[in-house]
Write an enzyme that holds these catalytic residues in place. Structure first.
Site, short mmCIF file in Angstrom:
data_model
loop_
_atom_site.label_atom_id
_atom_site.label_comp_id
_atom_site.label_asym_id
_atom_site.label_seq_id
_atom_site.Cartn_x
_atom_site.Cartn_y
_atom_site.Cartn_z
N CYS A 151 -7.96 -1.50 4.51
CA CYS A 151 -7.07 -0.70 3.67
C CYS A 151 -7.55 0.74 3.66
O CYS A 151 -8.75 1.00 3.49
CB CYS A 151 -7.09 -1.19 2.23
SG CYS A 151 -6.36 -2.82 2.00
N CYS B 103 -8.20 -1.78 -2.28
CA CYS B 103 -8.96 -2.79 -1.55
C CYS B 103 -10.08 -3.36 -2.44
O CYS B 103 -10.27 -4.58 -2.52
CB CYS B 103 -9.54 -2.17 -0.28
SG CYS B 103 -10.11 -3.37 0.95
N CYS C 100 -5.70 -6.64 6.18
CA CYS C 100 -6.95 -5.92 5.93
C CYS C 100 -8.14 -6.85 6.19
O CYS C 100 -8.16 -7.99 5.74
CB CYS C 100 -6.97 -5.42 4.49
SG CYS C 100 -8.57 -4.70 4.02
N GLY D 42 12.78 19.47 -4.10
CA GLY D 42 12.68 19.67 -2.66
C GLY D 42 12.67 21.13 -2.24
O GLY D 42 12.38 21.45 -1.10
N CYS E 159 -9.96 -7.25 2.39
CA CYS E 159 -9.31 -7.91 1.24
C CYS E 159 -8.18 -8.82 1.68
O CYS E 159 -7.57 -9.50 0.86
CB CYS E 159 -8.81 -6.88 0.23
SG CYS E 159 -7.31 -6.01 0.75
#
Lengths: 286, 227, 256
Positions: A266, A272, A241, A32, A244
């Site tokens: 997607c 997808c 979606c 980080g 899909c």
């Protein structure tokens, strides 16, 4: 097609790659923490992923299989040009399949398919400093990081709630790493935030213009900041979606005609496509 | 309660040729609880100067000024502040307040300063303002715009809000009509009755004769006379 | 009893120029001290040395901390000092925009110090901010407005609320009424007096306005060319000044 003989492997000279690797190792050692590095001029404009490209160049080996996504898609200009850049300069194999890739450079998404050990996810970062918009002085933000003075981050979230009634920050949602550094996860949707933590893959973040590299080693604890009475929520559009039928993936809204018609698909094109190949169909599928 | 021994005062005017003006010398004075004494003497004899010294407002060059448990000539500011807040009241001829503060709160403030709650302090303030005939319509206004006599009465109300064991009164009855003068004298008598030691300057001879137990002529301490 | 703040032999030079020289005093709980002097007298340098914004060349600034008693804030670690300045200390700048986040709402400005010390409940933070806006006489309906839409006096009051929300024990003020209209100054002075009294605050106020210190300060320090030339009870210093410079300063004030 390969032009490796005309370029040093992966474009950058060895000394530069060494310098970047050292920054990456330092970043992995202090999850980080933003490590300054001497960002090079790259043959593409800032904002096109020069930070990510330099990190990818420093970690790629000839045996790697490289994938690039931009907003989840493998076929946008940015993704295509970076993929072709490394095909030319490193001669590495490329793929659009998340499962097959060993190094994935990304802008604005984490793939839907869970990553595994051995993979490296390289993020393109425009502004690495999460405190920047509230505290413009770099000297001050560095001190705030070093002294763990992160009250200001919550001021930003407070402002969100006071203005919108909920935390409206929907991307680049700040996280705290291993209980220490507050980090900007790059402009991924907050839907992807839970995937940052406890991830088996190595996650590297490169900001070219701002000259910073930071990192999350595998299985790092990453917590999205929030309030007790306004807890973090990984939200997405409330639709399946259209292609899909997945009801658990992050969606893009696509306008499909002049009459305001729209569909949700997607954002991760590989995910997808793979689902459609398995026979899943959404309501808008042809 | 108030005791002065061998107190002297000089002013040095650095910006006027460093002139040194000796105002008081060898002041000895003692005021017991329940006693009221009047400072007398011609204008310029140093009555107000002496009173200001007892309040700690002017600095003494030598001697001891004892009020309660401290010597004001040597005390730390915080001790003088403590004494002023709890033990030593001062009604000056001038009202000095933050503009905009309502009269009611100006009068209640000495009580608030010693920790009395707002409601109780205001109740006391209302009673005093009523007694001193300040029209109720003026209470929510700042006294800075009041007439001289009204300001004087607000000042008195403020000075008598807290029952100080020692009090300094500088011309408390000046510019008051007969009725209000009577109220102020009543307040002084009540303060004496509860055991306050009081030093006052009164040009009003009848008032002086009524409330004061004895007179101290400050001219006795002015160096010209003493010499 | 321990002084809340004990300043011991503090000096600060800028090259050969003296900022402030060998300043010592004790500030006791509940006391308000004024520091007056003309521009360049070193009063702001001294204030910044005390508040940890400048490092004095010599001397100690000992603060009676809640946890560990008296500690020299000059030599304590920076994280500790910054923690003090977020909790037990407050600093009110002359220009409110130096002490406020102009791009953050009034509520966010007040809430920042709470969040800085770990408050994580939005509702509680907002309630406290609302309460403090009322205490500095700002309409609660303005809680989501940015300070840039406020008047100068409101900005200054917001700055005070933002500083006092964590219940500090010592407040440093640098010309708090400077640049405000006279009527607005009076309102601010009244407010400050009430807060100091009700919260038992100690305060150090730097100003060149003698009227401000007369109304607010128990004690006064007069500075000239980096040195303290006179100190004492405020009314004593103003009404019976002993030092030539103080006499000049007091006699130079225009009477209204």
């Amino acid at each position: 097609m390969t032009r490796t003989s005309e370029y040093n492997f992966a474009y950058l000279d060895e000394q530069t790659k060494r310098m970047i690797r050292r920054a990456i190792l330092k970043g992995l050692a202090i999850p980080g923490y933003q490590v300054p590095f001497a960002s090079r001029e790259m043959p593409m404009p800032y904002g096109w992923g020069t930070g990510g490209v330099q990190v990818s160049a420093a970690v790629l080996t000839p045996d790697d299989r490289f994938k690039v996504i931009d907003q989840g898609a493998d076929d946008t200009t940015n993704a295509v040009s970076i993929r072709s850049f490394f095909e030319h300069t490193a001669g590495v194999a490329t793929t659009t399949a998340t499962a097959e890739a060993t190094v994935i450079q990304t802008r604005h998404r984490i793939p839907e398919l869970p990553l595994r050990e051995g993979q490296v996810l390289v993020y393109q970062v425009p502004i690495p400093e999460p405190l920047r918009f509230l505290e413009p002085r770099e000297s001050e933000t560095r001190k705030m990081h070093s002294l763990e003075e992160y009250g200001l981050m919550h001021v930003k979230l407070y402002e969100d709630i006071s203005r919108h009634g909920h935390i409206a920050t929907s991307y680049a949602y700040p996280v705290k790493v291993e209980g220490r550094y507050v980090m900007d996860p790059s402009p991924i949707p907050k839907f992807d935030n839970p995937k940052l933590g406890d991830c088996p893959a190595v996650q590297l973040f490169g900001a070219g213009r701002e000259q910073r590299i930071y990192a999350l080693p595998p299985y790092t604890q990453v917590v999205s900041l929030d309030f007790e009475d306004h807890p973090f929520e990984a939200s997405k559009a409330d639709h399946p979606c259209g292609l899909c039928g997945s009801d658990s993936s992050y969606l893009d809204e696509v306008i499909i005609d002049d009459a305001g018609g729209r569909m949700f698909v997607c954002s991760d094109t590989d995910y997808c496509d793979a689902r459609q190949a398995q026979g899943h169909r959404g309501k808008d599928a042809a | 309660m108030i005791e002065l021994s061998n107190v002297s005062k000089t002013f040095t005017l650095h910006n006027q040729g460093s002139a040194v003006i000796e105002v008081l010398r060898g002041v000895n004075l003692r005021v017991a609880p329940g006693e009221c004494i009047a400072l007398t003497g011609a204008s310029g004899a140093g009555k107000s100067t002496l009173m200001r010294m007892i309040y700690g407002n002017y600095r003494a060059q030598s001697g001891v000024i004892r009020v309660g448990d401290i010597d004001l000539t040597r005390a730390e500011p915080r001790d003088i502040i403590r004494i002023r807040r709890r033990q030593l009241g001062y009604v000056s001829q001038f009202l000095r307040v933050v503009p905009r503060v309502p009269t009611l709160d100006v009068v209640a403030e000495p009580l608030r300063a010693v920790g009395v709650g707002q409601d109780e302090a205001r109740a006391t303030a209302r009673a005093l303002l009523t007694r001193l005939n300040i029209p109720q319509g003026l209470w929510p206004l700042s006294p800075t715009t009041f007439s001289g006599g009204e300001q004087q009465r607000v000042n008195i109300a403020r000075g008598f809000a807290h029952p100080y064991p020692a009090m300094l009164l500088d011309e408390p009855t000046a510019s008051l009509d007969a009725a209000n003068r009577e109220v102020v004298l009543g307040l002084i008598e009540a303060a004496k009755a509860r055991g306050a030691a009081i030093i006052g300057i009164f040009h009003d001879e009848a008032a002086r004769a009524r409330v004061c137990d004895r007179e101290v002529n400050v001219s006795d301490f002015t160096p010209e006379r003493a010499a | 009893m321990t002084p809340l703040l004990s300043v011991q032999g503090v000096s600060k030079r800028y090259g050969t120029h003296i900022g402030c020289a060998d300043v010592s005093f004790d500030l006791w709980p509940g006391e308000v001290m004024g520091i007056v002097g003309e521009s360049g007298s070193g009063k702001s340098t001294l204030l910044n040395c005390m508040a940890g914004h400048l490092v004095p060349d010599t001397g100690a600034v000992v603060f009676d901390t809640r946890a560990d008693g008296p500690r020299d804030t000059v030599t304590m670690s920076e994280p500790e000092r910054r923690m003090l300045s977020r909790t037990d200390w407050a600093f009110v700048h002359q220009h409110a925009r130096d002490g406020l986040r102009m791009g953050v709402s009034a509520g966010g400005n007040v809430g920042e110090r709470l969040m800085a010390v770990g408050a994580r409940h939005y509702g509680d933070i907002r309630d406290k901010a609302t309460d403090w806006l009322a205490r500095v006489e700002i309409d609660a309906a303005r809680i989501d407005d940015r300070p840039s839409t406020f008047s100068g006096g409101m900005q200054q009051r917001l700055q005070i609320a933002r500083n006092l929300v964590t219940g500090p024990r010592l407040i440093f003020m640098d010309e708090p009424t400077g640049g405000l209209d006279v009527s607005v100054q009076a309102r601010l002075l009244d407010l400050l007096r009430g807060l100091v009294r009700d919260m038992g605050l100690s305060a150090i106020i730097v100003t060149h306005d003698l009227a401000v210190v007369r109304l607010l300060a128990d004690r006064l320090m007069v500075m000239k060319s980096g040195h303290v030339v006179e100190a004492g009870l405020t009314d004593q210093v103003l009404d019976d000044p002993q030092h030539a410079y103080t006499q000049l300063l007091v006699s130079s004030v225009l009477q209204v």
